[in-house]
Enzyme design. Structure first.
Site, PDB file in Angstrom:
ATOM      1  N   GLY A  48       0.773  -1.231   0.000  1.00  0.00           N
ATOM      2  CA  GLY A  48       0.000   0.000   0.000  1.00  0.00           C
ATOM      3  C   GLY A  48       0.804   1.280   0.000  1.00  0.00           C
ATOM      4  N   GLU A 103       4.508   4.035   5.961  1.00  0.00           N
ATOM      5  CA  GLU A 103       3.271   3.257   5.931  1.00  0.00           C
ATOM      6  C   GLU A 103       2.220   4.031   5.140  1.00  0.00           C
ATOM      7  OE1 GLU A 103       1.576   0.583   6.011  1.00  0.00           O
ATOM      8  OE2 GLU A 103       1.573  -0.044   8.101  1.00  0.00           O
ATOM      9  N   ASP A 104       1.232   3.329   4.601  1.00  0.00           N
ATOM     10  CA  ASP A 104       0.176   4.003   3.845  1.00  0.00           C
ATOM     11  C   ASP A 104      -0.865   4.631   4.769  1.00  0.00           C
ATOM     12  OD1 ASP A 104      -0.893   1.539   4.639  1.00  0.00           O
ATOM     13  OD2 ASP A 104      -1.668   1.022   2.654  1.00  0.00           O
ATOM     14  N   ASP A 107      -4.569   2.807  10.948  1.00  0.00           N
ATOM     15  CA  ASP A 107      -5.958   2.553  11.297  1.00  0.00           C
ATOM     16  C   ASP A 107      -5.982   2.174  12.781  1.00  0.00           C
ATOM     17  OD1 ASP A 107      -8.616   1.740  11.493  1.00  0.00           O
ATOM     18  OD2 ASP A 107      -8.607   0.694   9.606  1.00  0.00           O
ATOM     19  N   LYS A 135      -5.885   7.695  10.381  1.00  0.00           N
ATOM     20  CA  LYS A 135      -7.334   7.620  10.550  1.00  0.00           C
ATOM     21  C   LYS A 135      -7.724   8.049  11.962  1.00  0.00           C
ATOM     22  CE  LYS A 135      -9.611   4.416   8.263  1.00  0.00           C
ATOM     23  NZ  LYS A 135     -10.325   3.183   7.870  1.00  0.00           N
ATOM     24  N   PHE A 156     -13.502   3.951   4.707  1.00  0.00           N
ATOM     25  CA  PHE A 156     -12.640   3.032   3.973  1.00  0.00           C
ATOM     26  C   PHE A 156     -12.237   3.706   2.674  1.00  0.00           C
ATOM     27  CE2 PHE A 156     -11.323  -0.605   1.479  1.00  0.00           C
ATOM     28  CZ  PHE A 156     -10.513  -1.247   2.404  1.00  0.00           C
ATOM     29  N   VAL A 157     -10.924   3.906   2.490  1.00  0.00           N
ATOM     30  CA  VAL A 157     -10.428   4.659   1.346  1.00  0.00           C
ATOM     31  C   VAL A 157      -9.591   3.791   0.409  1.00  0.00           C
ATOM     32  CG1 VAL A 157     -10.517   6.926   2.440  1.00  0.00           C
ATOM     33  CG2 VAL A 157      -8.488   5.510   2.727  1.00  0.00           C
ATOM     34  N   ASP A 163      -5.922  -0.081  -1.219  1.00  0.00           N
ATOM     35  CA  ASP A 163      -6.711  -1.037  -1.989  1.00  0.00           C
ATOM     36  C   ASP A 163      -7.895  -1.582  -1.217  1.00  0.00           C
ATOM     37  OD1 ASP A 163      -5.907  -4.326  -1.282  1.00  0.00           O
ATOM     38  OD2 ASP A 163      -4.938  -2.696  -0.214  1.00  0.00           O
ATOM     39  N   ARG A 169      -5.542   0.311  -6.337  1.00  0.00           N
ATOM     40  CA  ARG A 169      -4.276   0.945  -5.953  1.00  0.00           C
ATOM     41  C   ARG A 169      -3.834   1.993  -6.969  1.00  0.00           C
ATOM     42  NH1 ARG A 169      -1.946  -2.041  -1.775  1.00  0.00           N
ATOM     43  NH2 ARG A 169      -2.459  -4.246  -1.749  1.00  0.00           N
TER      44      ARG A 169
END
Length: 183
Positions: A48, A103-104, A107, A135, A156-157, A163, A169
């Site tokens: 990600g 990191e992407d 959460d 988040k 949720f993105v 993804d 992606r």
């Protein structure tokens, strides 16, 4: 067979390509200043963070080494499973190095916490965490990231590396996916 466009599953765009690029430039400048005169080891959490990682590294004006690690807690869902699985480890020794973990999205923070603890056992000089998205969910204080691109609500993105079930992606922006796409 008719294949629909990934764009059809977008509910709305949260951050445009231009907004992302501007924020990544700012983060690159901040990290350049932090590591001036050093050679940090940049570690991308696959898959990600790959788009973000590449763009971030290009915006940093310092020497660096680059490596990759793969860990997952989602397993094709929309919420963390609570279990972290290390799929691929880094190959560069991080002892006595400044390590930047990219990191992407943060959460629950479990993947970040797991990887930071793993890296700390390898005796780096420091571990700095960077995430594109943080988040806004109830998470313990220890899950805070050092640098982040954007705070987002509990949605949720997808896009720009993010993804759902390994799709979306490649979208050049960050968007909220339509609920019917994953229910």
């Amino acid at each position: 067979m008719l294949i629909r466009s990934a764009k059809e599953d977008v509910k709305y765009i949260m951050f445009t390509r231009e907004q992302i690029a501007a924020r990544v430039r700012e983060l690159g400048k901040e990290l350049t200043e932090k590591f001036r005169g050093e050679t940090p080891l940049m570690v991308c959490v696959l898959r990600g963070a790959a788009f973000f990682f590449t763009d971030l590294c290009r915006e940093m004006d310092c020497m660096m080494d680059m490596d990759f690690i793969a860990a997952s807690s989602y397993f094709h869902g929309t919420k963390s499973s609570g279990t972290i699985r290390l799929v691929k480890d880094v190959s560069i020794d991080m002892e006595n190095r400044h390590v930047v973990l990219v990191e992407d999205i943060i959460d629950s923070g479990l993947t970040l916490e797991y990887l930071v603890k793993l890296f700390e056992t390898r005796n780096p000089k420091s571990v700095t965490t960077v995430a594109l998205l943080d988040k806004e969910v109830n998470k313990p204080e220890r899950f805070n990231v050092d640098y982040y691109g954007f705070k987002i609500p509990d949605k949720f993105v997808i896009g720009y590396g993010l993804d759902y079930a390994d799709y979306y992606r490649n979208l050049p922006y960050i968007a909220v996916i339509k609920e019917e796409c994953y229910q």
